[in-house]
Scaffold this motif. Sequence first.
Motif, mmCIF file in Angstrom:
data_model
loop_
_atom_site.group_PDB
_atom_site.id
_atom_site.type_symbol
_atom_site.label_atom_id
_atom_site.label_comp_id
_atom_site.label_asym_id
_atom_site.label_seq_id
_atom_site.Cartn_x
_atom_site.Cartn_y
_atom_site.Cartn_z
ATOM 1 N N TYR A 8 0.788 -1.347 0.178
ATOM 2 C CA TYR A 8 0.218 -0.025 0.048
ATOM 3 C C TYR A 8 0.820 1.298 -0.160
ATOM 4 O O TYR A 8 0.488 2.233 -0.766
ATOM 5 N N ILE A 9 1.920 1.110 0.718
ATOM 6 C CA ILE A 9 2.899 2.416 0.989
ATOM 7 C C ILE A 9 3.383 2.655 -0.531
ATOM 8 O O ILE A 9 3.458 3.857 -0.762
ATOM 9 N N LYS A 10 3.796 1.821 -1.185
ATOM 10 C CA LYS A 10 4.639 2.009 -2.375
ATOM 11 C C LYS A 10 3.536 2.227 -3.461
ATOM 12 O O LYS A 10 3.974 3.187 -4.269
ATOM 13 N N LYS A 11 2.469 1.810 -3.488
ATOM 14 C CA LYS A 11 1.374 2.326 -4.225
ATOM 15 C C LYS A 11 0.995 3.646 -4.106
ATOM 16 O O LYS A 11 0.905 4.496 -5.015
ATOM 17 N N HIS A 12 0.737 3.998 -2.931
ATOM 18 C CA HIS A 12 0.380 5.381 -2.529
ATOM 19 C C HIS A 12 1.505 6.509 -2.975
ATOM 20 O O HIS A 12 1.186 7.501 -3.427
ATOM 21 N N SER A 13 2.960 6.168 -2.623
ATOM 22 C CA SER A 13 3.751 7.088 -2.894
ATOM 23 C C SER A 13 4.591 6.651 -4.216
ATOM 24 O O SER A 13 5.484 7.655 -4.498
ATOM 25 N N ARG A 14 4.042 5.866 -5.154
ATOM 26 C CA ARG A 14 4.327 5.694 -6.417
ATOM 27 C C ARG A 14 6.174 5.175 -6.417
ATOM 28 O O ARG A 14 6.708 5.677 -7.366
ATOM 29 N N ILE A 15 6.341 4.215 -5.757
ATOM 30 C CA ILE A 15 7.654 3.740 -5.426
ATOM 31 C C ILE A 15 7.542 2.294 -6.108
ATOM 32 O O ILE A 15 6.892 1.507 -5.774
ATOM 33 N N GLU A 16 8.715 2.403 -7.431
ATOM 34 C CA GLU A 16 8.707 0.831 -7.956
ATOM 35 C C GLU A 16 9.870 0.316 -7.596
ATOM 36 O O GLU A 16 10.161 -0.760 -8.322
ATOM 37 N N TYR A 17 10.674 0.455 -6.618
ATOM 38 C CA TYR A 17 11.877 -0.280 -6.563
ATOM 39 C C TYR A 17 11.848 -0.729 -4.929
ATOM 40 O O TYR A 17 11.007 -0.400 -4.174
ATOM 41 N N ASP A 18 12.587 -1.744 -4.591
ATOM 42 C CA ASP A 18 12.638 -2.353 -3.293
ATOM 43 C C ASP A 18 13.863 -1.920 -2.541
ATOM 44 O O ASP A 18 13.630 -2.592 -1.353
ATOM 45 N N CYS A 19 14.819 -1.246 -2.992
ATOM 46 C CA CYS A 19 15.911 -0.984 -2.109
ATOM 47 C C CYS A 19 15.639 -0.251 -0.720
ATOM 48 O O CYS A 19 16.401 -0.228 0.143
ATOM 49 N N GLU A 20 14.676 0.423 -0.476
ATOM 50 C CA GLU A 20 14.157 0.977 0.450
ATOM 51 C C GLU A 20 13.127 0.601 1.414
ATOM 52 O O GLU A 20 12.612 1.380 2.381
ATOM 53 N N ASP A 21 13.023 -0.409 1.011
ATOM 54 C CA ASP A 21 11.415 -0.960 1.849
ATOM 55 C C ASP A 21 11.978 -1.274 3.340
ATOM 56 O O ASP A 21 11.122 -1.034 4.068
#
Length: 100
Positions: A8-21
């Motif tokens: 949800y966080i990545k969708k909301h913030s439009r983040i497409e990579y995993d390096c800052e999970d």
Amino acid sequence: MKWLSIEYIKKHSRIEYDCEDDLLEIYGNAAEETIYNITGRTFDELKGADGKIPAPLMQAGLMLVDNSYLQRSPASSLNMSAVPYTFDLLVKPYMKLTTD
């Protein structure tokens, strides 16, 4: 995190990579704790009959995470302004009005 998720966080913030999970996990935990502190309620008190957190609180949590992600320092050279009352309007209905 109990109710925010990396997805949800990545969708909301439009983040497409995993390096800052791992960083998003910290921000998500902080956002949930902030909402518990502001409302004076626990997860069990906030979740609905379906076991889910109400949509306004979910939105407020996602907004907190996004703000932490985009604004990583307490000071900025940019002139920033908040959307008036957005977070307050989402969270205020869930606040305890009396102390136990």
